[in-house]
Design an enzyme around this catalytic site. Structure first.
Site, PDB file in Angstrom:
ATOM      1  N   GLU A   1       4.386   2.010   8.783  1.00 31.78           N
ATOM      2  CA  GLU A   1       5.594   1.192   8.772  1.00 31.78           C
ATOM      3  C   GLU A   1       6.520   1.796   7.728  1.00 31.78           C
ATOM      4  O   GLU A   1       6.209   1.784   6.537  1.00 31.78           O
ATOM      5  CB  GLU A   1       5.271  -0.248   8.367  1.00 31.78           C
ATOM      6  CG  GLU A   1       4.516  -1.026   9.430  1.00 31.78           C
ATOM      7  CD  GLU A   1       4.168  -2.438   8.966  1.00 31.78           C
ATOM      8  OE1 GLU A   1       3.655  -3.201   9.788  1.00 31.78           O
ATOM      9  OE2 GLU A   1       4.392  -2.766   7.779  1.00 31.78           O
TER      10      GLU A   1
ATOM     11  N   ASP B   1       9.966 -10.738   0.966  1.00 26.47           N
ATOM     12  CA  ASP B   1       9.073  -9.859   0.215  1.00 26.47           C
ATOM     13  C   ASP B   1       8.799 -10.363  -1.189  1.00 26.47           C
ATOM     14  O   ASP B   1       9.658 -10.945  -1.843  1.00 26.47           O
ATOM     15  CB  ASP B   1       9.680  -8.455   0.130  1.00 26.47           C
ATOM     16  CG  ASP B   1       9.529  -7.703   1.439  1.00 26.47           C
ATOM     17  OD1 ASP B   1       8.380  -7.536   1.871  1.00 26.47           O
ATOM     18  OD2 ASP B   1      10.552  -7.320   2.032  1.00 26.47           O
TER      19      ASP B   1
END
Lengths: 269, 403
Positions: A49, A60
């Site tokens: 990724e 995040d």
């Protein structure tokens, strides 16, 4: 069949889970990202990724927030990240690359443009954190036309209806979020999440990889016992960030990934 | 009291969009929570008991309706008849309380035990903490570390009201980062927690919820204006950060096509420099769950905003304003830090009112707008908040300009 689905098929043929590794593009430079992707592939990553850094990464935790800040401070841009993919391919590495990030940088570049340029750079698919199926129709159309994959997310909160929707629009694989939370958070109930993901896989008609909170080889093994795939992000990003210099950072990525790959390979033995 | 919801012009309840703007750009984990919130909101809004409770609190606790005041000396100065909708006289000193009372009532109805909020200047944080104290719910507020320092008295206020304040040290350490951190909290505690968004921004249904809760400003003002003058105003002016006070007063006049609607953004140090004017000088993008005009770089990174007014210091804007801009129903202009500071002093000296620095932008815009409508024209300004919170900033800025 695309490279992503092939990677999951190959892992299944080996009776193991696929290992998916996240790296933040441009952290701390584009050239370092190239080395880290190659190192991760050498270490046994089945899928990369490749993170497109964003100024406001609201899904995040601190590790990837800081990685994004470093990347942006060093001048990383979307074209630069695509150049990373192109360089990785030029160096003969065929590991599947999933472009991973938030929607605004893609929208700003233009949905059609980013899909076209990503395909040309050797990218295999897209995962957009803040783009639920309802908002993804336009981007998905371009992705399908280019023959690339679109990887949707399923969360513990997703209703049956939403899970079905994710299955209907997925290609490559489906990303199952192990818990309600942000990336890099403390793991809770990974084993249960992996069982749930394994149960969803036939229903969705695609392999299901489990991410969020998977840090150690032991965590990875727990997930890999049941699920089609294991995603590790923050732990790899941190291992690289903690290294004293660029070559040891790439080595740290390779070693961390190799330890994870070893645990994943033996999880079902 | 209204027990049915008339959807705003251009709004599609299925997609949560005002024309092309709005929608839901959030992580999958939050999508079911937004569905749950939409359902709870529509359900509450069609329940007369909810309105009885809300309207009673707005009357007895907030102090509504707020006055409509004809500012005679300011009128003489700008050469037009200026009327002020006095949201500065609402409890806690700003319009923010209209939204938080409604949302915290909704949260309680949904069985949520914990409320979180983001805040910039601290006004929405104080208003949320106030509503939580009133209704007995736990409250945690995210505030950028820079703002915690700049707005220390509001931090103390929130703490006195029983709220816990978290200083956010990520990103630019201001409002947008506080909102990111609130989203991170919400995605982690989504089952137990209600996220009380402070402006008419964020993913659907927040822009709709906040505009409906703030629409009380426009409903009252329209009725008061008709009673006072027998006519409607020529123009309605309001400052726009996220845009909740502006959409609240505009809502009352959207269907009166002859009434001009003017939103006033923060031009900061100038539109070619640091500013907070996405509608005037931004580009369409996606931030914090909605598509709208944004301050962003050519690469799609969110740019930092600047305004002397912390409440306008935000790189985005609520989606309905983007829609009103594109359709031409509202006009958006921008006023500099300097002009806002001058207007702050002007209103103090001419009317004995210290306006919030946010609202000072709307007052300052009269200089541009009044000549267009002329001496006998009636201009309605939403005085969204009081300026006591801004004294330190204003005095420091004035000193800096003298030096």
């Amino acid at each position: 069949m695309g490279r992503l689905a092939e990677a999951f098929d190959k892992a299944r043929a080996d009776d193991r889970a696929a290992l998916v590794i996240y790296l933040c593009g441009g952290d701390p430079s584009l050239s370092a990202t190239v080395e880290r992707i190659l190192a991760a592939a050498e270490g046994g990553a089945d899928v990369i990724e490749l993170g497109v850094p964003f100024s406001d990464p609201s899904a995040d935790g601190e590790t990837i927030q800081h990685a994004s800040e470093r990347a942006l401070a060093a001048g990383a841009t979307l074209p630069g990240i695509l150049e990373v993919a192109r360089t990785v391919r030029a160096r003969g590495c065929e590991v599947p690359i999933l472009l991973f990030g938030y929607y605004n940088p893609l929208l700003s570049y233009g949905e059609e443009n980013v899909v076209r340029d990503a395909a040309a750079a050797g990218v295999d698919g897209f995962l957009v954190v803040d783009l639920p199926p309802e908002e993804a129709e336009g981007l998905r159309r371009h992705i399908a036309n280019a023959g690339l994959d679109y990887v949707p997310l399923v969360a513990p909160t997703s209703t049956e209806e939403r899970i079905a929707k994710a299955g209907a629009i997925a290609s490559g694989f489906v990303y199952y979020v192990s818990m309600t939370g942000i990336t890099g958070a403390a793991a809770t109930g990974l084993s249960d999440a992996a069982r749930r993901a394994a149960a969803l896989s036939p229903q969705l008609g695609h392999p299901v990889a489990v991410g969020f909170g998977v840090k150690t080889p032991e965590d990875a093994a727990q997930v890999a016992t049941h699920a089609d795939g294991v995603v590790v992000g923050s732990a790899v990003v941190r291992a690289a960030a903690d290294a004293p210099d660029p070559s040891s950072a790439a080595r740290a990525v390779r070693n961390t990934v190799a330890a994870l790959a070893g645990a994943v390979a033996s999880a079902r033995r | 009291m209204r027990a049915t919801l008339n959807l705003p012009p251009g709004f599609d309840a299925r997609t949560g969009r005002f024309g092309a703007y709005g929608g839901r750009f959030v992580a999958e984990t939050l999508m079911p929570a937004l569905d749950e919130l939409s359902e709870a909101f529509f359900n509450a809004w069609s329940d007369p008991a909810f309105h009885v409770e809300l309207d009673t609190l707005l009357r007895d606790y907030v102090g509504r309706e707020t006055p409509l005041y004809h500012a005679a000396r300011l009128s003489a100065e700008v050469d037009a008849q200026v009327w002020l909708k006095r949201e500065d006289l609402a409890h806690t000193g700003a319009h923010k309380i209209n939204n938080t009372i409604g949302q915290v009532l909704l949260a309680r109805r949904m069985g949520k035990e914990r409320i979180i909020a983001e805040t910039g200047a601290g006004q929405h944080g104080v208003a949320t903490a106030t509503a939580c104290a009133l209704l007995g719910l736990r409250c945690e507020v995210y505030m950028g570390a820079e703002d915690v320092v700049r707005q220390a008295p509001n931090v103390k206020r929130m703490e006195l009201l029983g709220a816990q304040v978290h200083a956010v040290r990520s990103g630019s350490r201001t409002l947008k980062d506080a909102m990111n951190e609130a989203l991170r909290d919400w995605v982690t505690h989504v089952q137990s927690t209600y996220y009380c968004v402070g402006s008419a921004a964020g993913p659907h249904p927040y822009p709709l919820i906040v505009r409906e809760l703030q629409a009380v400003i426009g409903r009252e003002a329209r009725g008061q204006f008709l009673r006072a003058t027998g006519r409607l105003p020529h123009a309605v002016l309001a400052c726009v950060g996220g845009g909740s006070n502006a959409i609240g007063i505009f809502a009352g006049f959207l269907n009166d096509r002859e009434v001009a609607l003017v939103g006033v953004e923060a031009a900061g140090e100038g539109l070619d420099g640091k500013h907070a004017a996405p509608l005037t000088a931004g580009r369409v993008g996606v931030l914090h769950g909605a598509k709208s005009y944004l301050l962003q770089t050519s690469d799609g990174q969110i740019a930092e905003a600047h305004s002397v007014s912390a409440g306008l210091d935000y790189p985005g804007v609520g989606p309905e304003h983007s829609y009103l801009k594109d359709t031409g129903r509202a006009e958006y202009i921008a006023v500099s830090d300097d002009a806002a500071l001058a207007a702050f002093q002007q209103l103090a000296r001419l009317e004995g009112i210290l306006p919030a620095l946010e609202s000072s932008h709307a007052i300052a815009a009269l200089q541009q707008i009044a000549p267009r409508f002329g001496t006998g024209s009636h201009l309605l300004v939403n005085l969204s908040g009081r300026g006591d919170k801004d004294l330190d900033t204003v005095l420091a800025e004035l000193d800096r300009r003298k030096a």
